[in-house]
Design a protein around this motif. Structure first.
Motif, short mmCIF file in Angstrom:
data_model
loop_
_atom_site.label_atom_id
_atom_site.label_comp_id
_atom_site.label_asym_id
_atom_site.label_seq_id
_atom_site.Cartn_x
_atom_site.Cartn_y
_atom_site.Cartn_z
N ASN A 3 47.73 -32.19 -29.83
CA ASN A 3 46.91 -32.70 -28.74
C ASN A 3 46.96 -34.22 -28.75
O ASN A 3 46.55 -34.86 -29.71
CB ASN A 3 45.45 -32.23 -28.88
N ILE A 4 47.46 -34.79 -27.64
CA ILE A 4 47.65 -36.23 -27.54
C ILE A 4 46.81 -36.75 -26.38
O ILE A 4 46.95 -36.28 -25.25
CB ILE A 4 49.14 -36.56 -27.30
N LEU A 17 52.41 -45.44 -20.56
CA LEU A 17 51.69 -44.83 -21.68
C LEU A 17 52.00 -43.35 -21.82
O LEU A 17 52.20 -42.84 -22.91
CB LEU A 17 50.18 -45.05 -21.52
N THR A 18 52.04 -42.66 -20.69
CA THR A 18 52.28 -41.22 -20.71
C THR A 18 53.70 -40.89 -21.15
O THR A 18 53.93 -39.85 -21.77
CB THR A 18 51.97 -40.61 -19.34
N SER A 19 54.66 -41.76 -20.87
CA SER A 19 56.04 -41.49 -21.27
C SER A 19 56.15 -41.33 -22.79
O SER A 19 56.90 -40.50 -23.29
CB SER A 19 56.99 -42.58 -20.76
N LEU A 24 56.50 -37.35 -27.58
CA LEU A 24 55.88 -36.74 -28.76
C LEU A 24 55.50 -35.28 -28.51
O LEU A 24 55.68 -34.43 -29.38
CB LEU A 24 54.64 -37.53 -29.18
N ALA A 25 54.97 -34.99 -27.34
CA ALA A 25 54.56 -33.62 -27.03
C ALA A 25 55.75 -32.67 -26.99
O ALA A 25 55.66 -31.52 -27.43
CB ALA A 25 53.81 -33.58 -25.70
N LYS A 26 56.89 -33.15 -26.49
CA LYS A 26 58.09 -32.31 -26.46
C LYS A 26 58.58 -32.00 -27.88
O LYS A 26 59.04 -30.90 -28.15
CB LYS A 26 59.20 -32.99 -25.66
N LYS A 31 50.11 -30.80 -26.23
CA LYS A 31 49.46 -30.90 -24.92
C LYS A 31 49.00 -32.34 -24.75
O LYS A 31 48.58 -32.99 -25.71
CB LYS A 31 48.26 -29.96 -24.87
N ILE A 32 49.06 -32.82 -23.51
CA ILE A 32 48.67 -34.19 -23.21
C ILE A 32 47.37 -34.19 -22.41
O ILE A 32 47.21 -33.43 -21.46
CB ILE A 32 49.77 -34.92 -22.40
#
Length: 146
Positions: A3-4, A17-19, A24-26, A31-32
């Protein structure tokens, strides 16, 4: 990093920021959670009497726009990158609100933007990043912003 949390202060920084969160989530199957903390309008009558109504109306309208942006942006991220993503606005103080989200959603990492400021500025203002690090028991990834 299951969980990020991506803490966005302005929509223009959301993509950068989301990139990092997507990468990391991949890697981890995570989950973001994309959020922005906004100042809340006072709910008691005495507090509302202290300022003109248009200020509260403007803040309410800005919060609605930000909430819609975050929701739509999260849907785009999820569709484009195939990573579960939730976007939402929360009202309150930055540190308390982020800490609450971290605890309620078992967040493993917080990603936030960082702007370079001079030493004089730092002496006379609060350091939200430092305060956040002190309050959290998880890593904080600070991404340099232009």
């Amino acid at each position: 990093m299951k969980n990020i949390l991506v803490a966005v202060d302005k929509p223009k920084n959301a993509e950068l920021l989301t990139s990092h969160a997507v990468e990391l989530a991949k890697l981890t199957g995570g989950k973001i959670w994309i959020t922005q903390v906004a100042a809340a309008n006072p709910t008691d009558l005495l507090s509302r009497e202290s300022g003109p109504q248009y200020i509260y109306d403007k803040r309410t309208e800005d919060n609605k726009k930000a909430s819609l942006f975050l929701k739509e942006f999260a849907e785009e991220v999820e569709e484009k990158h195939k990573v579960p993503t939730v976007g939402f606005l929360i009202e309150g103080s930055v540190i308390k609100s982020i800490k609450k989200i971290v605890e309620e959603n078992n967040i493993d990492l917080v990603i936030a933007g960082h702007r370079k400021k001079n030493i004089i500025y730092g002496l006379f203002t609060e350091n939200k990043k430092k305060d956040l690090i002190d309050e959290l028991s998880i890593p904080l990834l600070a991404i340099p912003l232009g």
